[in-house]
Design a protein around this motif. Structure first.
Motif, PDB file in Angstrom:
ATOM      1  N   ALA A 481       0.836  -1.200   0.000  1.00 39.25           N
ATOM      2  CA  ALA A 481       0.000   0.000   0.000  1.00 39.25           C
ATOM      3  C   ALA A 481       0.873   1.254   0.000  1.00 39.25           C
ATOM      4  N   VAL A 486      -1.271   4.218  -1.495  1.00 42.48           N
ATOM      5  CA  VAL A 486      -2.662   4.077  -1.044  1.00 42.48           C
ATOM      6  C   VAL A 486      -2.794   4.560   0.401  1.00 42.48           C
ATOM      7  N   PRO A 510     -10.771   2.741   1.124  1.00 47.74           N
ATOM      8  CA  PRO A 510     -10.372   3.098  -0.244  1.00 47.74           C
ATOM      9  C   PRO A 510      -9.670   1.980  -1.004  1.00 47.74           C
ATOM     10  N   HIS A 511      -9.185   0.942  -0.283  1.00 46.45           N
ATOM     11  CA  HIS A 511      -8.448  -0.122  -0.969  1.00 46.45           C
ATOM     12  C   HIS A 511      -8.491  -1.382  -0.112  1.00 46.45           C
ATOM     13  N   GLU A 512      -8.512  -2.516  -0.782  1.00 46.01           N
ATOM     14  CA  GLU A 512      -8.602  -3.784  -0.068  1.00 46.01           C
ATOM     15  C   GLU A 512      -7.384  -4.051   0.804  1.00 46.01           C
ATOM     16  N   GLU A 515      -8.163  -2.320   3.987  1.00 46.97           N
ATOM     17  CA  GLU A 515      -9.270  -3.024   4.632  1.00 46.97           C
ATOM     18  C   GLU A 515      -8.772  -4.316   5.287  1.00 46.97           C
TER      19      GLU A 515
END
Length: 551
Positions: A481, A486, A510-512, A515
């Motif tokens: 990331a 990210v 905003p991004h896996e 998450e």
């Protein structure tokens, strides 16, 4: 850190002034020695000491969504949380560290000077000390068990000098000076450390003179005045011939012994320490008013109580008889926003949309004050503030039976797609509706108990604090990331089930990658005591936003 250093300086200055004004001229040398050592240590310790009769610990208020489930401000975590400490160390720490390295190097140099003198001198071992004769010199000083004497000193004077230096050895005066020498390494920038060391060196000579020179004081004076005063520039040795101290030593030797009644002067230390304790204990936690772009909105006032944890929530007009006054408050707030909403025409023409996060305070009189906002454009921010300003006066919230200021946060989304959509996020509305129909962390009879919070006065607050600590402890910014650049906020909702286990973790971000990291952190939460509603263990939802932020 800067505050701590300044407090140490002030405390040391006060202690030294008290010493110079009241104690320095007295002949209670051993008491003065203890005073200097103890007050220096106290000056380093007192800034950390707090006497708190009433201690109120509040979480960092709450996050934006959902309105009823926000338990604490979003935890903001960045790459710096996982980077090496030297990459984020403030510049002044580097200066302090460099100065300490230089001071340590200077200490090592002086130790090598002593070692060289001993190696080059003629060593004689005696039961109580080791005598080192330094050729072609009039040196006279001691360091621990070593007495250094110059070869040019007359033999009849050696006896008096050795008797004097033996007092230093037997009373371990070198330890005192070495202690302050080490303090000079850590606090090289503090001039008062040097003053402390100087005062201690004076005392050592007074003590040694008082012990060694019981008779023949006149001959001792003549010996002091007749020497060439050659000394080594070593600050942590006890020098017999110290030109700056000769006059003081002669004056003190002629001084009559102080009356015992004057020992009461040391009582002055008690009010000094008490005053310092009062000062350090009365300090209020500093407020961080700096707002980060990607952080959840913090509240500036530490004495505001979150809507989610206040004993009695504010009551919106018309909710006086509602069964769940919190849910009624939220529902009426949503209606108010929808009713008074007016999408700025200029914002529509410019295609401006997005979410405006608003925080306001319902004060102890029930009025809306201290409205703060953050959004993508001032046109949307101004509209959000206008809507909140039109809120009616409400019945104030109460804590322990007293009206208090209550903080409330709500995000208002402005959306142009398919016509303007207004109000609290649709997801927040759905969650708020579910909250009205089921137990939640803020309104359940007995909240879940985090391990270690069993005896806490406020178990909800203790739970929130420990969840935040857990998130920070286990955080690890995904390397991929970072490489992809990210960042952003991940909303996490989970349940503490009827067995106290963490279940049904849901994330939105905003991004896996972010998450997945947020979910990994929450999965590591320990099993806890489940929440209870009407005496029965039930599932309790909890939500927290975690902000990932790159430097």
């Amino acid at each position: 850190m800067i505050t701590y250093i300044l407090e140490c300086l002030v405390f040391q200055l006060v202690f030294l002034l008290a010493y110079d004004l009241f104690l320095k001229k007295e002949t209670f040398f051993q008491w003065n020695r203890v005073y200097l050592l103890v007050t220096f240590v106290l000056s380093l310790v007192l800034p950390w000491v707090k006497i708190e009769v009433f201690k109120t610990v509040m979480p960092q208020e709450f996050a934006e969504i959902p309105v009823l489930m926000y338990q604490l401000d979003g935890v903001v975590l960045g790459v710096e949380s996982a980077t090496r400490f030297w990459e984020v160390l403030p510049w002044y720490y580097w200066i302090m560290g460099l100065g300490s390295v230089v001071a340590a190097g200077w200490l090592v140099h002086k130790l090598f000077q002593i070692i060289k003198l001993k190696r080059d001198g003629v060593v004689e071992h005696h039961p109580d000390f080791t005598k080192i004769m330094v050729k072609e010199s009039v040196l006279a000083f001691s360091f621990f068990r070593n007495i250094f004497l110059g070869g040019n000193i007359e033999k009849e004077k050696e006896v008096r000098i050795i008797a004097h230096e033996l007092v230093h050895i037997k009373q371990w005066h070198s330890l005192d000076l070495l202690f302050f020498e080490l303090a000079r390494i850590a606090f090289w920038f503090n001039p008062l450390v040097y003053v402390y060391q100087n005062r201690m060196a004076e005392l050592h000579e007074f003590i040694a003179d008082a012990k060694a020179v019981k008779q023949h004081k006149k001959e001792h004076f003549q010996m002091l005045l007749s020497e060439a005063f050659q000394t080594q520039n070593i600050s942590f040795v006890n020098q017999f011939f110290n030109q700056s101290l000769i006059k003081k030593r002669i004056v003190m030797l002629q001084k009559k012994k102080s009356k015992a009644i004057w020992q009461l002067k040391y009582v002055v230390l008690l009010p000094l320490v008490l005053g310092m304790l009062v000062y350090t204990s009365c300090e209020v936690g500093k407020e961080d008013n700096n707002e980060e772009v990607n952080s959840s909105i913090p509240l500036t006032a530490v004495k505001k109580i979150p809507f989610g944890v206040v004993d009695e929530a504010p009551i919106f007009p018309g909710c006086e008889d509602a069964e769940d006054k919190r849910a009624c408050f939220v529902e009426n707030l949503q209606k108010h926003i929808s009713k008074h909403f007016n999408y700025p025409k200029e914002a529509q023409e410019k295609g401006i949309q997005g979410r405006v996060a608003v925080i306001f305070i319902i004060d102890a009189n029930g009025k809306i004050v201290d409205i703060r906002k953050r959004g993508p454009h001032e046109l949307l921010e101004n509209e959000a503030v206008r809507i909140i300003e039109k809120l009616p006066q409400v019945q104030p919230g109460k804590q322990n039976g007293n009206a208090v200021n209550v903080a409330f946060s709500v995000p208002i989304t402005f959306q142009l797609e398919n016509g303007p959509e207004v109000g609290v996020d649709a997801e927040a509305q759905k969650i708020a509706q579910r909250i009205a129909d089921s137990p939640t962390f803020i309104n359940i009879d007995e909240a879940p108990i985090f391990p270690g919070c069993e005896d806490a006065a406020d178990k909800r607050v203790c739970f929130v604090e420990n969840v935040e600590k857990h998130v920070r402890k286990h955080f690890n910014y995904p390397k991929e990331a970072q490489e992809l650049g990210v960042e952003g906020k991940v909303y996490v909702i989970f349940k503490i089930d009827a067995n106290g286990a963490i279940a049904d973790i849901r994330t939105r971000g905003p991004h896996e990658l972010l998450e997945a990291e947020a979910e990994r952190i929450i999965k590591r939460l320990p099993v806890m005591q489940p929440g209870k509603q009407k005496g029965e263990a039930v599932d309790v939802p909890f939500s927290i936003p975690i902000t990932f932020k790159l430097q």
